[in-house]
Each structure stands twice: as structure tokens, then as C-alpha cells.
Design a protein around this motif. Structure first.
Motif: not given
Length: 521
Positions: A214-222, A420-434
């Protein structure tokens, strides 16, 4: 009865094994996702119950739909799997049906009806029952699926380590003497914990992967962000739990199934202070010359670690294939017989059983009592009496060696991934990742199944040639039917199961593409 097992063709044995393996592999494609999604959707509905936010209700309903699609397919393949015990494995069912049938009957009567009752409330009761009752129904649906897995794994664990039973020479059957020994054996408890926890990993990776799509398709972000947070917590805890329960399971294997451990480690020549093999060159297509070689070539190992893992002592004694073949002295001073001695003991038990039944039929109670004593003294190795070649007692080492390393290696990867993904989901904006981060999560879904199926390959190939460890070999378990009929049904099942899998994937992909239904608060 004693000669019944000896005249079944090799073709019937091979095709019966292939058909059961096919059904089990397809069935296990559906089961772990069912168990994993059950936990995650329960957590999400709990969030809705506590917060009363419509977002969590929509999110829970979305994952419940995917759960339902997968659940239906798992039921269909599971029913066929149980029927095969009667059609293709009738000798096995006769010999231990009193024991093996009990957990399967409980699974069908209790767990399956529990699932089917509450799953209806879960899907159709959103506006018909209270929020608390609906939440309980969701958790009870998952609990029912987990209890179902419990009884099936109890049956499988009993095949690996038979307990709570006695042989009845009059009926030529093994009969249960302690239900609690069967249902609560340490082997069953640890197998259940390790298997269910590994299923949670698959569920967590699936949820993360769908959310990343969904994040790849830029939808259902929340929905994606919140789902990733919950799934990554579940996944990390489950991955660490799988490592701990896997260690304890390996310890139990070392105590009860030393040949399986030797095959997993390509341990040809054991002893004290045994190293744990990291990697070695084991030809994946050829059984090695385990009686002539000391160890696999190009071996890299951790000193003394296998001794510690197998005995909880860095200097402990771990038998290799050569010791198990020739016999050896255990740490407590007792002697483990050689294959030749076990085969001879098994033949004595089989011969005495035939003589016992003749004496009984003739009314000679004195002779029958003597033969019964011989059976009791030698029954521990009863199954060895049907072994025609000692090499059958060594499982195919390459499958066990490499499947075990695939499972462990991917398990370590999952721990790193979830951390890694747990850290990034709480500490960073995971929706902006490559984008490649998202594709990595998606690729891990099939790898999670590879890890899970590899674990089952070790569990089942490692105990060959036994259907029941040391008691009944595979060749003595199958039905006396033609190989052609089994081969025909094999290809019919292959077509049906492949079609079912394709249908399920198509429905799942359409539902994922459609996404959740959003409602106003």
C-alpha cells in the motif's frame, strides 16, 4: 497380521508417501497464515474496543476478510489429510488408531466446532452483538484455530516420541494407558510452542508486506503504518521466541531422536567436545559415505557448541551416525545397542508375537505366557524387525542438513528485519523510505514459507524410516493397495490443490487491491 506388512510393493510405499507429503505441504501453506492473522486481527479489534475509533474497526474487518479466505482453504486440505490415514495408511491406523485417533477426534469435535461457531459471529455479528461479545468471538476464533493445531501437533509429537501406551499382543495394537502422558508430553508442548510461534512470524511478515505494498502505491497510509507497528512487534517477539523454543526442541531431539540430530549436523563420528557445524560441503543430491568419513569436507564449526546444545554440557557426549550404527556406551554407563542388535531384537519380538497368537488359538496358556515375556523384553525395538537394510535407518542427510540451515538462517534474518522495521516505524517516517525497502518486505513472504516448510522437512525426513519412532517403519504402515491407484489420486490432488491455491491467491490479491472499506465515525 505379522506378515501383513511384508508384501506391500515399494511403488505403493513411495506413492503413498508422496501423496501424503503433497497434501501436508499444501495444507501448511494455509495453516500458519491462519494462526498468524488470528493473533493480529485480535489485537486490532482490541484496539477498536478500547479506543472506539472507527479506524480500528475498519482495519480489523480488513484483516479478518483475508483471514477468512485463507481459513476456508485450510479446512478443505486438512479434511483430506485426515482421510488419507484411513485410505493409504490403514496398517498404521490399525496399529495405533486407539492412540493417534484420540487427539484427532478431539480436534474435530471440540476445536473445529469452536472455530466454526465463533467465526460466524465474528463475520456476521458486528451489528448484532455487543462490542465485548464480538471481541470475545474474534479471540475465540483464533483460540479455536490454535487449539486445533495443539491436538494435531500432539498426534505428530507422539509419532516422534511415543509415550503413554502399551502393546496388546491379543489385538496386535498399541493401546493408550495414559491420555495425559500423550496430550502433555514435553515433546508435544515444545513442538506446539515452536510451531505456533513460527506461524505468528508468517502472519506478521504477511501484514507488513501488504502494508508495504500500500505504501508503494501511496494509499491506505494510516492503516499501513499502524499495521506495520503491530505486526513488527508481534514478529520480533515471535522470532525471538522461535529461536528459544527451537533450541529446546533441538535438545529434546538429541535425547529422543539422536539419529535425526546426527543427520541435521552431518555428524558422522561423534564423541565428547563436539563442535557445532556452521557450514560444510554436503552434496545436496547424494547420500555421503558416512561410515568412511570422519566429517563433511570444508567444515566450519564452533568448538564444543553442539555438545552444549545437545547435553547442556560443553564436554558432553553426542553420538554420530557411526556410533548409532555400531552401538556405544552412554554417559550414564548403559549401552545403546547397534543396529544389528536392534534388528535381531525386533525379529525376536515379531516371531514371538506370531508364536503367541498360535499358542493362544491352541489354548496353550503356558507357552503363550512365555512368548508374551519375550515380546515384552524385545518390544522396544519391535519396528527394527521389519528393516531389511541397515542403511534405511539413516535418513537422507543432505535434506536434513540444508533444510535445517535454511530454517535457522532465515530465522536470524527475520529477527534482524523485525528489529529494524520496528525501530523505523516508531522513530522515522517509514512511508518516506526508498521503494526497495518495501519490496524487501514483500519478498520475505515466500521466504517465510520456505523457512516454515524447511522446519517440517527436518521434522519428518529426520525420523525416516519411521512412521512411529523405533516402533513402526513407513514400509509397514501403508495400505495394501495398488501403486497405480495411489499415483492417480496423487495427480488428481496435485491438480485440485494447485487450483485451490491459485483461486485463493486470486481472491486474496483482489481483496488486497480493493483495500479496506472506510466508514464515517
Amino acid at each position: 497380521m505379522t506378515n501383513l506388512f511384508l508384501d506391500i510393493s515399494a511403488g505403493t510405499i513411495d506413492w503413498s508417501r508422496a501423496q501424503f507429503a503433497l497434501t501436508a505441504i499444501y495444507h501448511w501453506l494455509f495453516v500458519p497464515l491462519t494462526l498468524g492473522l488470528a493473533l493480529i486481527m485480535g489485537i486490532m479489534e482490541t484496539c477498536y474496543y478500547r479506543t472506539k475509533k472507527q479506524f480500528w474497526k475498519d482495519t480489523a474487518k480488513f484483516w479478518q476478510k483475508l483471514f477468512g479466505i485463507n481459513f476456508a482453504m485450510g479446512v478443505a486440505t486438512g479434511i483430506i489429510l485426515e482421510f488419507e490415514f484411513g485410505t493409504n495408511w490403514s496398517n498404521y491406523s490399525w496399529f495405533v488408531g486407539d492412540i493417534f485417533g484420540a487427539p484427532l477426534a478431539i480436534e474435530g469435535i471440540v476445536a473445529f466446532f469452536m472455530e466454526s461457531t465463533f467465526v460466524a459471529v465474528m463475520y456476521f455479528g458486528w451489528n448484532k452483538v455487543s462490542k465485548g461479545f464480538h471481541l470475545a468471538s474474534t479471540w475465540l476464533t483464533g483460540l479455536g484455530a490454535t487449539i486445533s493445531a495443539w491436538w494435531i501437533l500432539v498426534a505428530n509429537a507422539w509419532m516422534q516420541c511415543p509415550v503413554g501406551c502399551e502393546f496388546n499382543a491379543d489385538t496386535v495394537r498399541n493401546e493408550m494407558v495414559s491420555f495425559f502422558d500423550v496430550a502433555l508430553s514435553p515433546f508435544a508442548v515444545m513442538k506446539f510452542c515452536h510451531t505456533v510461534i513460527s506461524a505468528w512470524i508468517i502472519g506478521a511478515i504477511f501484514v507488513v508486506a501488504v502494508s508495504c505494498w500500500y505504501l508503494l502505491k501511496k494509499r491506505e497510509k494510516e492503516l499501513s503504518l499502524q499495521s506495520i507497528k503491530i505486526a513488527s512487534i508481534v514478529g520480533l517477539i515471535a522470532s525471538l521466541g522461535a529461536a528459544l523454543t527451537g533450541d529446546e526442541s533441538a535438545y529434546q531431539v538429541a535425547q529422543k531422536q539422536p539419529m535425526k540430530l546426527a543427520a541435521m549436523e552431518a555428524l558422522y563420528d561423534g564423541g565428547n567436545d563436539v563442535s557445532l557445524t556452521g557450514v560444510a560441503w554436503v552434496n545436496p543430491f547424494k547420500q555421503p559415505d558416512f561410515m568412511a568419513e570422519k566429517e563433511a569436507p570444508l567444515r566450519i564449526a564452533v568448538p564444543n557448541m553442539l555438545s552444549f546444545l545437545a547435553t547442556r554440557d560443553f564436554h558432553g557426549y553426542v553420538p554420530g551416525i557411526q556410533q548409532l550404527w555400531n552401538g556405544y556406551t552412554k554417559a550414564d554407563g548403559s549401552r545403546e545397542p547397534s543396529f544389528d542388535e536392534k534388528i535381531e531384537s525386533g525379529k525376536k519380538a515379531i516371531t514371538a508375537l506370531a508364536a503367541y497368537r498360535k499358542a493362544k488359538a491352541a489354548g496353550d496358556e503356558g507357552a503363550a505366557k512365555q512368548y508374551a515375556q519375550v515380546i515384552d523384553e524385545n518390544f522396544k525395538y519391535f519396528g527394527y524387525g521389519y528393516i531389511k537394510d541397515k542403511s534405511e535407518l539413516v535418513p537422507f542427510i543432505p535434506i536434513n542438513f540444508w533444510a535445517f540451515r535454511v530454517m535457522v538462517g532465515l530465522g536470524c534474518l527475520f529477527i534482524l528485519f523485525f528489529a529494524v522495521i520496528l525501530f523505523m516505524s516508531y522513530k522515522k517516517d517509514i512511508s518516506a523510505l526508498p521503494k526497495w525497502h518495501y519490496w524487501l518486505a514483500i519478498v520475505l513472504v515466500p521466504l517465510a514459507y520456505v523457512a516454515s516448510e524447511s522446519g517440517w522437512l527436518v521434522a519428518e525426513f529426520g525420523r525416516q524410516p519411521w512412521t512411529i519412532q523405533d516402533m513402526l517403519p513407513v514400509g509397514a504402515s501403508v495400505s495394501d493397495i495398488s501403486a497405480g491407484s495411489v499415483a492417480l489420486t496423487f495427480f488428481i490432488f496435485l491438480f485440485l490443490f494447485t487450483t485451490m491455491l491459485a483461486v485463493e491467491l486470486n481472491i486474496m490479491f483482489k481483496q488486497i487491491k480493493k483495500g479496506p472499506e472506510h466508514h464515517e465515525s
